[in-house]
Motif scaffolding. Structure first.
Motif, mmCIF file in Angstrom:
data_model
loop_
_atom_site.group_PDB
_atom_site.id
_atom_site.type_symbol
_atom_site.label_atom_id
_atom_site.label_comp_id
_atom_site.label_asym_id
_atom_site.label_seq_id
_atom_site.Cartn_x
_atom_site.Cartn_y
_atom_site.Cartn_z
ATOM 1 N N GLU A 26 -7.181 5.924 6.940
ATOM 2 C CA GLU A 26 -6.818 5.291 5.669
ATOM 3 C C GLU A 26 -5.323 4.983 5.557
ATOM 4 O OE1 GLU A 26 -10.099 6.131 2.242
ATOM 5 O OE2 GLU A 26 -8.800 7.823 2.750
ATOM 6 N N PRO A 27 -4.431 5.877 6.013
ATOM 7 C CA PRO A 27 -3.013 5.514 5.949
ATOM 8 C C PRO A 27 -2.668 4.282 6.790
ATOM 9 C CG PRO A 27 -3.260 7.887 6.250
ATOM 10 C CD PRO A 27 -4.608 7.277 6.446
ATOM 11 N N ASN A 30 -3.895 1.253 4.851
ATOM 12 C CA ASN A 30 -2.976 0.978 3.740
ATOM 13 C C ASN A 30 -1.727 0.256 4.234
ATOM 14 O OD1 ASN A 30 -4.661 2.167 1.848
ATOM 15 N ND2 ASN A 30 -3.721 4.188 2.058
ATOM 16 N N ARG A 31 -1.288 0.607 5.412
ATOM 17 C CA ARG A 31 -0.096 -0.030 5.989
ATOM 18 C C ARG A 31 -0.354 -1.500 6.308
ATOM 19 N NH1 ARG A 31 0.793 3.083 10.774
ATOM 20 N NH2 ARG A 31 0.312 1.361 12.159
ATOM 21 N N ASP A 33 -2.575 -3.429 4.751
ATOM 22 C CA ASP A 33 -3.105 -4.182 3.614
ATOM 23 C C ASP A 33 -1.982 -4.925 2.901
ATOM 24 O OD1 ASP A 33 -4.895 -5.195 1.853
ATOM 25 O OD2 ASP A 33 -5.041 -3.387 0.623
ATOM 26 N N TYR A 51 -14.530 0.427 5.157
ATOM 27 C CA TYR A 51 -13.492 -0.597 5.074
ATOM 28 C C TYR A 51 -13.736 -1.716 6.076
ATOM 29 C CZ TYR A 51 -10.568 2.703 2.400
ATOM 30 O OH TYR A 51 -10.061 3.573 1.462
ATOM 31 N N TYR A 53 -11.381 -4.959 7.914
ATOM 32 C CA TYR A 53 -10.049 -5.530 8.133
ATOM 33 C C TYR A 53 -10.264 -6.910 8.735
ATOM 34 C CZ TYR A 53 -5.397 -6.413 9.942
ATOM 35 O OH TYR A 53 -4.176 -6.991 10.200
#
Length: 384
Positions: A26-27, A30-31, A33, A51, A53
């Motif tokens: 998840e981190p 987030n980076r 996104d 998720y 991408y």
């Protein structure tokens, strides 16, 4: 192109080892996104987000998914390494992003990833649920397929350490398959595209891991997702990340999966695939179950006063204990074992087997023992 250097430059250093969970990725998501490239496309049985991408503007649409089986994490690491490449601003990144639109599901089975199990939280193998679609994760994957309408599918998995390349004595570090689309295993236009791409990738990888690339069994099973997508007319490629010597964390194997992805997409983007190279694909040796993690040869065993010379093998069980994968070795078979290999092999030269139990190797017994009370093994490994 120096694929080794490319991997080093783009390796996602925040994830490593075998236990890759939703908390791990998840981190990273987030980076990335930045332009709404990351979306939650559904939820798992236990309500965890799944998720996607999406990156690129090219007309050729590529669908990739990993960790359909929760304990198969090597390709997840390699997929993030590849995503790093797509975001590094290089000429190669621009070439790929203008040639393709990539739709990635880095972790289809977050519940299984957390539990480190093949199945999902309902104990269903998602790779046998492509027809009935009983599970939320299976429905999400199929919905994306139907909406995105990919030109190629990349089905990313791990395989166990038991697989070798035919009877060569070499481990199957990476294996591929262009799944069948019917019971007769015929080759149509769609399957031929997958075959041609695999053959081209194989030629690249042979420069780095010669003789360590296998071809998975192509028996048709419509319940498997790759077979279903091939049946539906989309060229589908199965990746199986396997064992590289002394690499149980699969950090080396990760590199070769990254190389396979990059080289495959370069070949596709440059339209550099030789047509109808089915023979080269079929010349990739088939996977074979020929390996154990440990093999001990020419061992003297005392059975009720009768001494015999035999061999035995041990295998790791990957056990999740306090959020860490422990590799615990257990004895699995005693006998001639002709035609099998060990990733670690030891010739006891007729030394006498002893342990703290019955002084004979017994199936499912922890692999702690010695030879002649001089040479000691703990958890399968030689203590020096």
């Amino acid at each position: 192109m120096d694929l080794e250097q490319l991997f080093i430059q783009n390796k996602e250093k925040t994830i490593q080892g075998r236990y890759i969970t939703l908390d791990s990725i998840e981190p990273i998501l987030n980076r990335f996104d930045i332009k709404n490239d990351v979306k939650i496309i559904g939820n798992s049985v236990l309500g965890k987000p799944i998720y996607s991408y999406v990156k690129g503007s090219g007309k050729t649409k590529i669908f990739l998914w990993s960790q359909m089986h929760g304990n198969e994490s090597t390709t997840t690491k390699a997929l993030f390494d590849f995503i790093n490449l797509l975001n590094n601003g290089s000429d190669l990144a621009n070439q790929l992003l203008t040639s393709f639109t990539f739709y990635c599901i880095p972790m289809l089975n977050p519940d299984g990833a957390k539990l480190y199990t093949r199945a999902n939280a309902n104990n269903i193998d998602l790779n046998r649920d492509s027809q009935n679609l009983t599970q939320p994760e299976s429905k999400i994957l199929r919905a994306v397929f139907d909406e995105f309408k990919p030109n190629y599918c990349f089905n990313l998995h791990d395989q166990r350490t038991i697989f070798g390349v035919a009877d060569t004595g070499k481990p199957a570090t990476v294996s591929f398959l262009a799944p069948s689309y019917n019971e007769e295993r015929e080759v149509n236009e769609s399957r031929l595209k997958a075959i041609n791409l695999i053959a081209s990738i194989n030629e690249v990888l042979q420069k780095y891991i010669p003789g360590q690339i296998g071809r998975f069994d192509d028996s048709f099973n419509i319940n498997c997702i790759g077979d279903t997508f091939q049946f539906l007319g989309v060229p589908t490629i199965l990746f199986e990340a396997g064992h590289f010597p002394n690499d149980y964390e699969r950090e080396e194997t990760r590199k070769f999966v990254f190389m396979a992805l990059v080289s495959g997409f370069i070949i596709l983007s440059e339209n550099d695939i030789v047509s109808n190279i089915n023979d080269k694909y079929l010349n990739i040796p088939q996977n074979n179950v020929v390996f154990f993690d440990f093999m001990y040869k020419n061992v003297k065993i005392n059975y009720d006063g009768i001494e015999i010379i035999t061999n035995f093998v041990a295998q790791y069980k990957e056990e999740l204990i306090e959020n860490k994968i422990n590799f615990n070795a257990y004895i699995v078979e005693v006998g001639d074992l002709e035609g099998y290999y060990g990733h670690f092999e030891y010739d006891a030269k007729e030394a006498l087997y002893k342990d703290d139990l019955k002084n004979i190797p017994i199936e499912n017994q922890k692999a702690n023992f010695n030879f002649d009370e001089k040479i000691f093994f703990v958890n399968g490994a030689l203590i020096k």
